[in-house]
Scaffold this active site. Structure first.
Site, mmCIF file in Angstrom:
data_model
loop_
_atom_site.group_PDB
_atom_site.id
_atom_site.type_symbol
_atom_site.label_atom_id
_atom_site.label_comp_id
_atom_site.label_asym_id
_atom_site.label_seq_id
_atom_site.Cartn_x
_atom_site.Cartn_y
_atom_site.Cartn_z
ATOM 1 N N HIS A 82 0.675 -1.187 -0.104
ATOM 2 C CA HIS A 82 0.052 0.067 0.024
ATOM 3 C C HIS A 82 0.919 1.379 -0.006
ATOM 4 O O HIS A 82 0.418 2.166 -0.134
ATOM 5 C CB HIS A 82 -1.041 0.069 1.485
ATOM 6 N N ASN A 133 -6.774 6.650 3.741
ATOM 7 C CA ASN A 133 -8.110 7.103 3.644
ATOM 8 C C ASN A 133 -8.345 8.625 3.941
ATOM 9 O O ASN A 133 -9.606 8.957 3.395
ATOM 10 C CB ASN A 133 -8.910 6.058 4.814
ATOM 11 N N ASP A 149 -1.154 2.498 -5.325
ATOM 12 C CA ASP A 149 -1.208 1.101 -5.708
ATOM 13 C C ASP A 149 -2.524 0.695 -6.220
ATOM 14 O O ASP A 149 -3.349 1.307 -6.064
ATOM 15 C CB ASP A 149 -0.845 0.351 -4.305
ATOM 16 N N ASN A 193 -9.609 3.448 -1.194
ATOM 17 C CA ASN A 193 -10.094 4.757 -0.252
ATOM 18 C C ASN A 193 -9.371 5.921 -0.366
ATOM 19 O O ASN A 193 -9.926 7.162 -0.269
ATOM 20 C CB ASN A 193 -10.120 4.074 1.205
#
Length: 186
Positions: A20, A66, A91, A112
Site C-alpha cells: 500500500h 483514507n 498502488d 479509499n
C-alpha cells in the site's frame, strides 16, 4: 512551472515496506536520487526538487491513506498548483505487479485514498500513476495483502519498476500527460 507529486501511503514503521506504501517508496527513491531531503509539514512530509526548469513539490500525506485528499487539497491550495499539474502515485491490485499506467482521470476503483481525493478535490479529473501490486491473495483477504510486506522476489524487482515510474513522473512534468501515456503505458 510547478507540479505537486503525491505519493500515497500510510505513516509509521509498521506500514513502511507494505504494498500500500508504493507511492511513499517511489517518492523516497526520487528524492534520494535527486539529493533532496524531507521535512515534516502540515498534513504531509514535503520535499522539493528541480528538474529541467520545473519545480516538483513532493508530498507524502501524514493523514493515513483514507484521508489523503485532505493533504492533497491543502497543498494544492497552499502552493497554488492546479489539479492538472498534480500527479498521484497509487498502488493498484487490478494491475499485475510492476505494471504502470498513467491516466488523466478515472474512478477510484474501490481505493479509499482515491475516493477521499475525489471527495475533497472535486471529482475524478486528476492525473494518477497506477502502480500494479498484483492480486495474489485469497478471496476476502485484500486488506491483509495490500497492508502486507513485499515478497523477496518483489523486493528484488521493485527498484526497476520504481525507476520506470520516476521516468514517467519526469516525462509527465516535461512532455505532458498524453505523450507520457503513449510512451510508457503498457
Amino acid at each position: 512551472m510547478k507540479y505537486l507529486i503525491i505519493g500515497l501511503g500510510n505513516i509509521g514503521p509498521e506500514y513502511e515496506l507494505t504494498r500500500h506504501n508504493v507511492g511513499f517508496l517511489t517518492l523516497d527513491r526520487l528524492a534520494d536520487q535527486e539529493g533532496a531531503s524531507w521535512s515534516s509539514n502540515r498534513l504531509a512530509f514535503t520535499s522539493e526538487i528541480k528538474y529541467k526548469g520545473r519545480i516538483l513539490q513532493l508530498i507524502k500525506p501524514t493523514t493515513y491513506m483514507n484521508l489523503s485528499g485532505k493533504a492533497m487539497n491543502y497543498w494544492m491550495k497552499e502552493l497554488k498548483i492546479p489539479k492538472e499539474n498534480c500527479l498521484v502515485i497509487v498502488d493498484d491490485v487490478a494491475l499485475p505487479f510492476g505494471s504502470l499506467r498513467l491516466r488523466g482521470k478515472g474512478s477510484a476503483a474501490g481505493h479509499n485514498g482515491l475516493k477521499n481525493i475525489e471527495e475533497l478535490t472535486g471529482g475524478q479529473n486528476y492525473p494518477r500513476l497506477r502502480f500494479g501490486i498484483g492480486d495474489d491473495y485469497p478471496k476476502g483477504r485484500q486488506v491483509d495483502y495490500v497492508l502486507g510486506r513485499w515478497s523477496q522476489a518483489e523486493i528484488n524487482e521493485l527498484p526497476i519498476f520504481m525507476d520506470k515510474s520516476i521516468e514517467m513522473i519526469k516525462s509527465f512534468v516535461t512532455a505532458g500527460i498524453n505523450l507520457t501515456m503513449t510512451q510508457f503505458n503498457d
